[in-house]
Design a protein around this motif. Sequence first.
Motif, short mmCIF file in Angstrom:
data_model
loop_
_atom_site.label_atom_id
_atom_site.label_comp_id
_atom_site.label_asym_id
_atom_site.label_seq_id
_atom_site.Cartn_x
_atom_site.Cartn_y
_atom_site.Cartn_z
N GLU B 3 25.89 29.19 38.65
CA GLU B 3 27.06 29.51 39.48
C GLU B 3 28.28 29.79 38.60
OE1 GLU B 3 27.41 26.65 43.00
OE2 GLU B 3 26.07 25.67 41.60
N ARG B 4 29.23 30.49 39.18
CA ARG B 4 30.41 30.91 38.42
C ARG B 4 31.19 29.72 37.87
NH1 ARG B 4 33.36 35.03 42.39
NH2 ARG B 4 34.79 35.34 40.66
N THR B 5 31.75 29.91 36.70
CA THR B 5 32.58 28.89 36.07
C THR B 5 34.05 29.20 36.28
OG1 THR B 5 31.05 28.17 34.35
CG2 THR B 5 33.36 28.13 33.78
N LYS B 6 34.39 30.48 36.13
CA LYS B 6 35.80 30.87 36.11
C LYS B 6 35.99 31.87 37.23
CE LYS B 6 36.82 32.54 32.05
NZ LYS B 6 36.49 33.92 32.26
N ILE B 7 36.76 31.47 38.26
CA ILE B 7 36.98 32.37 39.38
C ILE B 7 38.33 33.03 39.17
CG2 ILE B 7 37.19 32.55 41.89
CD1 ILE B 7 35.46 29.55 41.05
N THR B 8 38.29 34.31 38.83
CA THR B 8 39.52 35.03 38.53
C THR B 8 39.85 35.97 39.69
OG1 THR B 8 38.16 36.62 37.34
CG2 THR B 8 39.29 34.96 36.04
N LEU B 9 41.10 36.32 39.80
CA LEU B 9 41.55 37.32 40.75
C LEU B 9 42.21 38.44 39.96
CD1 LEU B 9 43.30 34.99 43.40
CD2 LEU B 9 41.01 36.00 43.57
N ASP B 10 42.24 39.62 40.54
CA ASP B 10 42.95 40.73 39.92
C ASP B 10 44.45 40.54 40.10
OD1 ASP B 10 42.63 43.58 38.82
OD2 ASP B 10 44.08 43.81 40.44
N GLU B 11 45.24 41.19 39.24
CA GLU B 11 46.69 41.00 39.37
C GLU B 11 47.22 41.55 40.70
OE1 GLU B 11 48.18 42.83 35.78
OE2 GLU B 11 48.83 44.59 36.86
N SER B 12 46.46 42.45 41.31
CA SER B 12 46.89 42.94 42.63
C SER B 12 46.79 41.86 43.70
CB SER B 12 46.03 44.14 43.03
OG SER B 12 44.67 43.74 43.17
N GLU B 13 46.11 40.75 43.37
CA GLU B 13 45.94 39.67 44.33
C GLU B 13 46.93 38.52 44.14
OE1 GLU B 13 41.39 39.24 45.26
OE2 GLU B 13 41.57 39.92 43.18
N ILE B 14 47.93 38.70 43.29
CA ILE B 14 49.00 37.71 43.20
C ILE B 14 49.65 37.60 44.58
CG2 ILE B 14 51.24 37.14 42.16
CD1 ILE B 14 50.41 38.73 39.69
N PRO B 15 49.89 36.38 45.07
CA PRO B 15 50.54 36.26 46.39
C PRO B 15 51.85 37.05 46.42
CG PRO B 15 49.77 34.11 45.64
CD PRO B 15 49.58 35.06 44.49
#
Lengths: 454, 454
Positions: B3-15
Motif C-alpha cells: 500500500e502507498r506510503t506517501k500520499i501526495t497531491l498536485d499543487e492544483s489541489e492546494i485548498p
Amino acid sequence: MTERTKITLDESEIPRQWYNMVPDLPAPPPPPLHPGTLQPPGPQDLAPLFATELIRQEVATDSYIDIPAEVLDVYRLWRPTPLYRAHRLEKALNTPARIYYKYEGVSPAGSHKPNTAVPQAYYNATEGVKRLTSETGAGQWGSALAFACAQYGIDCEIWMVRASYDQKPYRRTMMETWGATVHASPSRATKAGADVLALHPDSPGSLGIAISEAVEAAGGGADTKYTLGSVLNHVLLHQTVIGEEALAQFAAAGESTPDLIVGCTGGGSNFAGLFFPFLREKLAGRANPVIRAVEPAAAPSFTRGVYAYDFADIAGFTPLLKMHTLGHDFIPDPVHAGGLRYHGMSPLLSHMYELGLFEAVAKQQRECFAAAVTFARAEGIIPAPEPTHALAAVIDEAKRCTESGEQKVILTALCGHGHFDMAAYERYLSGEMEDFELSQERIDEALTRLPQVP
Amino acid sequence: MTERTKITLDESEIPRQWYNMVPDLPAPPPPPLHPGTLQPPGPQDLAPLFATELIRQEVATDSYIDIPAEVLDVYRLWRPTPLYRAHRLEKALNTPARIYYKYEGVSPAGSHKPNTAVPQAYYNATEGVKRLTSETGAGQWGSALAFACAQYGIDCEIWMVRASYDQKPYRRTMMETWGATVHASPSRATKAGADVLALHPDSPGSLGIAISEAVEAAGGGADTKYTLGSVLNHVLLHQTVIGEEALAQFAAAGESTPDLIVGCTGGGSNFAGLFFPFLREKLAGRANPVIRAVEPAAAPSFTRGVYAYDFADIAGFTPLLKMHTLGHDFIPDPVHAGGLRYHGMSPLLSHMYELGLFEAVAKQQRECFAAAVTFARAEGIIPAPEPTHALAAVIDEAKRCTESGEQKVILTALCGHGHFDMAAYERYLSGEMEDFELSQERIDEALTRLPQVP
C-alpha cells in the motif's frame, strides 16, 4: 497561479531501474589497477571490502539494473523528489531563462546520499553482513548510511574527521539518533588511527585518514564490509534515479528538454545522477543539452588537475584509479563545501570529460554564498554549501540570458539543504568568509608524488 | 511495494479557502476583554498593532475565507504537504493500527508556521506596512516570519529570547539569511528591554519580555505592525490548510476517516489546523474521530490549568483572553520543546475543550524523545521536540491496539523536523535529559495573580 512551480510524481512513478551509462559511451573507461601488479583487480581483490552485488554493479555492462523491491520500499519515504520551476528566482533575476531545480534535500538525511546508501545497506544485509563501516567528512554521507543501516537492521560504524566531529556535533547526533556508532578520526579504535595519534596527538584528522580507519575496521571479519558514498561506478549508477525522475517531470510539465544542465562536483555522484539519463537522450539524438560541472576553486580537479592513475585515498590503500586528480595527498583549503574537498574525481566522469561529453568551471566560495542568499530569499530553501556552486553558475547563465534575451531552459541539481551548515552562512553574512587562491606551485608539488604507471 | 506510503497531491489541489471553525460550534467563544474597561476591544483598539484584514479574520463569522492568489503562489513552494502512512513504524510496533502523519517539515522554515506567516506578511504588505515585528523563543516562528517577509519585500525584526539566541545561533542565522534583523531579548532597542537590563543585566530573557519588546517596537509608526504565530483565531484559521489537505489525502488513499486524531499543543495552532476540518465532518455526521491534545507535563494548561480570563503575555500588555492558563507569569521548566512552553492556550481551543469537543493528556519529555527515536529509526524523519509529544501518544495507542487487536486508523500532525534541535537529542541519547515534576503549589501560586474579572 500561473505555470506550475512544483512538479511532483506519484510514488508509483519511482524509477524501477538504475541506468548504467557505461555501455552507451563511445569508448569504455580505463580499468582500475592493482597498485602492486598494475593489473585490473579481480572480484576476489575487492570481496573482502565490498558486497558481491556491488562489485558486480561496479563492472556491469547491462544498460539497466533492476532496483530491488526492498530498496524501492525505502526510497518511497522521500522519492520521487520534487522538480521545481524557480519562478521567484527568475523574477528576482529579471531573466527570460526558465530555471528548474531537482531538490534532493527532502530525504531524511537531507541530501542525495541516501539514494546509494540504501541499496548499499540492502545488498550488504542480504549477503549476511552485520556491520558497515565508512568515513564521513562534513557528515552527509555518514548520516545517509546511518539512516540506511537503521532500515535494514544492521550496525553502522562511522569515522568522522575530528575537525568536523568537533565543529558539527549535530551531524554526529543525527547519526547516533539513527543508531550509528561515531568515532572521531583519528581514533584509537584502529591501528591506522592510533599510529597517527602517536605522532600527532592533536591531529584534526582528514578524509584520507578516516578512509584508512574505516577500511581497516572492515577488514576485521566476514560480517563487516566497507562502503563508499561517491566516486565509484555503482554509486553513480544508484544516483541515476535523480535524472530519470527529472526526465519524467519535464515530460509531465510539457517542458522541452533542458538547454543547459549544471551540477556541482566533489566525487561527482550527484552531478552524474542528474545528467546521465539526459546524456543518454542526447547520444540518441532526442535532446541536446550543454552539460556543465562546477567545482570549487579550492579543489579544481577537472579544470586544473591532471588525468592520471592515482590513489583514491591519502594513505594509498585503494586501487589506482585513472581520474582527474590534484595528487592523492593534496589537501584542499578549508572551504565550507566539505563535500567538494576531494583531490580526485570519479573515474567514469573523468573519462567522459576527456571524451568531451561535458565542460567544467571552478567557483570561489564567496560568489557561491552570494548566489545561495539570492536563491534562499527568492525560493525559500537554504542550500547546502556544495550545490551553491551550481547555483552560482546557473545565476551566471540566467544573467547572460537577461542580456541576450535567450529563453534558455536551465536544469540544476539542488542536492541538499543547508540546515547543518548555518555556521558557513553566518560567516558569509558577517563578512568573515574568505576565498582561497590556489597557486600552481602547490598543485605541481603534490603531483610530484603521483604513483608511476607506465 | 504494498500500500502507498506517501500520499501526495498536485499543487492544483492546494485548498483555495481557509475553514473557520467558529460558526459551526454549538456556542460562540467568549470575547477578549480590554483590561481597563473589561469590554470587548473594538477594531480601533487592535488597529495600531495588527493589519486590518487580520483583525477582520479574527472575528469573522464566515465559514470559509478565500486564500489570496499571492498567498497560494508562495504556499506552492511546499504545499500540499505529504500525508505519510507509517508502514515501517507500524511494523516496528507490531501493531494492527494504521498510522498516518501529515508532515509540515517540508516548508522552508521546517514547520507549519509559514502557513500563517505568509498570509500575515501578505496582508500587511498590501496594507502598506513596511516592517513587521515579532518575538521568537526557539526560533520556529521567527524563521517562518523572516521567510514570509522576504517573499513580499518587507522588513522583519525579531526579538529572540536571549537564552535561545545564545544556544541556537543557527536559527538566528537562518532568519538573517532571509534578510531579517534579529535582536537578543532583552535588548536596548526598546524601553521594555532596557528596563529589564537595568535591573538584570544578565537576564536570559523570556517569551513574555520578547513579546513586550516586539509590541513596543510595532507601536512606533504606521508603517510597522506586530504579528503573532499562534493562539489567535486568525492563526488557527490559516493552519486549516493542513486538515483540508489531509481530508483530501484520506479520500485519495481510499482510507476511512480517522478513528483518532492526535496533536501537540503549545498555543494550539498546529493541532487546530489538523483537526478543525475533521471536526466539521464529525459535527455534520460524516466522521467520528476521537480528538486528543498532547501537552508537555511542564506546561499542562488543559490538564492542570484553570479556564479563566488572563493575559497572553507576562507584562500584561495584551487584551484579556478567556483560556486555560497556568497564570500569565508562570514560567515552565526548561523542556526542549520550546514551542510548547507557554502558560496559556488558544482561547478558541480552550472554549472547545470546555464544550467537550476533544480530550487532553500530558507527557514528560523523556517518554517523548524515546518515541522520537523509535519513529526516526523506522520512518527516517527526525521530529522536532514539539511533535514528539503527539508521537508518544500515538505509540501509546498503537500498543493498545497490539493488545486489543483493533485496527484503529490514527492520524497525527508531524508539525516540524528537528534539524535545529539535535542538542536535545544529544542530551537524550547521552542519558542527561531530565523530566520535571510540577508541583500543585507552583501552579496555585501563579494563579493567585490572575486578573480579577467579575
